[in-house]
Design a protein around this motif. Structure first.
Motif, PDB file in Angstrom:
ATOM      1  N   LEU A  19       0.994  -0.777   0.133  1.00  0.00           N
ATOM      2  CA  LEU A  19       0.100   0.103  -0.141  1.00  0.00           C
ATOM      3  C   LEU A  19       1.045   1.471   0.700  1.00  0.00           C
ATOM      4  O   LEU A  19       0.469   2.137  -0.203  1.00  0.00           O
ATOM      5  N   TYR A  22       2.028   1.469  -4.041  1.00  0.00           N
ATOM      6  CA  TYR A  22       0.960   1.562  -4.766  1.00  0.00           C
ATOM      7  C   TYR A  22       0.321   3.384  -3.932  1.00  0.00           C
ATOM      8  O   TYR A  22       0.323   3.999  -4.954  1.00  0.00           O
ATOM      9  N   LEU A  23      -0.137   4.150  -2.839  1.00  0.00           N
ATOM     10  CA  LEU A  23      -0.801   4.896  -2.488  1.00  0.00           C
ATOM     11  C   LEU A  23       0.691   6.709  -2.876  1.00  0.00           C
ATOM     12  O   LEU A  23      -0.005   7.458  -3.142  1.00  0.00           O
ATOM     13  N   HIS A 107      -7.018  -3.519  -5.459  1.00  0.00           N
ATOM     14  CA  HIS A 107      -5.802  -1.302  -5.069  1.00  0.00           C
ATOM     15  C   HIS A 107      -6.839  -0.376  -6.068  1.00  0.00           C
ATOM     16  O   HIS A 107      -7.112   0.296  -4.628  1.00  0.00           O
TER      17      HIS A 107
END
Length: 242
Positions: A19, A22-23, A107
């Motif tokens: 995360l 990805y974020l 996601h």
């Protein structure tokens, strides 16, 4: 564009690493805590735009963290729950979470939920920005129906002058009902306009949010304010409707 700051409280190190990467690509800066106690300390110590909160964790679980945060903590919370565990979802919403997402999740769905919550917060905060038409904007920021008043400029709700603490999601649902007082608003409409998603079968999130609003106003407001119209939705009652 300024990065949004997210606090992730989850003991899954592998998920946290994914995360964070990805974020970051979506312009978010993620700070990770791997137990409820350290996550709670971070939530009170630093300012975040959103908290991602897992349920099952060491030291303090997600529900204990929500209770400790209390209703006055303004940072929106997205709960991460076990797939199919409806009791966890309901309990999280009752304790003040703005929304929930079941694990495992895609996601892109997580990103959609995050953006939907932040848009709700932004809609309110924009009304507090200075304007050359300050007086007019201040008038627009006030919404009063019978004995319930909303002040969008500071995201405050009250009944007979008594302040009521609402989550961002609860506040937006109440705003929708007040703006359409005397009209039945379906759960599908509430879900799409407030949660920014279609209502899925067996999803009780709207019911729980409505229940929270009723419970918070009950000590200060006389009589029924939000009526359930079976099979149709919810109706905010005016004096004439009561």
């Amino acid at each position: 564009m300024n990065k949004k700051h997210i606090l992730l409280i989850d003991d899954d190190h592998e998920l946290a690493e994914l995360l964070v990467d990805y974020l970051a690509q979506q312009n978010f800066l993620v700070h990770c805590c791997f137990d409820g106690q350290s996550g709670l300390e971070q939530a009170f110590t630093n300012k975040y735009d959103l908290i991602l909160l897992d349920v099952m964790m060491p030291k303090l679980n997600g529900f204990e963290v929500l209770k400790a945060l209390g209703q006055e903590h303004k940072t929106p919370v997205l709960m991460l729950t076990a797939k199919g565990d409806h009791s966890d979802k309901v309990r999280g919403l009752e304790l003040g979470a703005d929304d929930y997402l079941a694990k495992p999740f895609h996601h892109q769905e997580l990103l959609a939920r995050i953006n939907a919550i932040l848009r709700r917060i932004q809609l309110v905060s924009q009304q507090n920005e200075p304007s050359i038409q300050a007086t007019h904007e201040q008038e627009k920021s006030l919404l009063t129906v019978n004995d319930i008043a909303l002040n969008h400029a500071i995201r405050a709700a009250s009944c007979h002058g008594n302040s009521i603490e609402l989550t961002g999601t609860e506040y937006q649902i109440l705003t929708l009902l007040l703006e359409n007082h005397g009209k039945i608003i379906s759960k599908d409409t509430i879900s799409e306009q407030v949660l920014s998603r279609k209502l899925s079968p067996f999803d009780r999130s709207i019911d729980v949010h409505i229940g929270n609003i009723r419970r918070k106003f009950l000590p200060f407001c006389s009589g029924e304010k939000i009526k359930t119209v079976r099979g149709a939705g919810y109706l905010f009652l005016t004096g004439e409707d009561s």
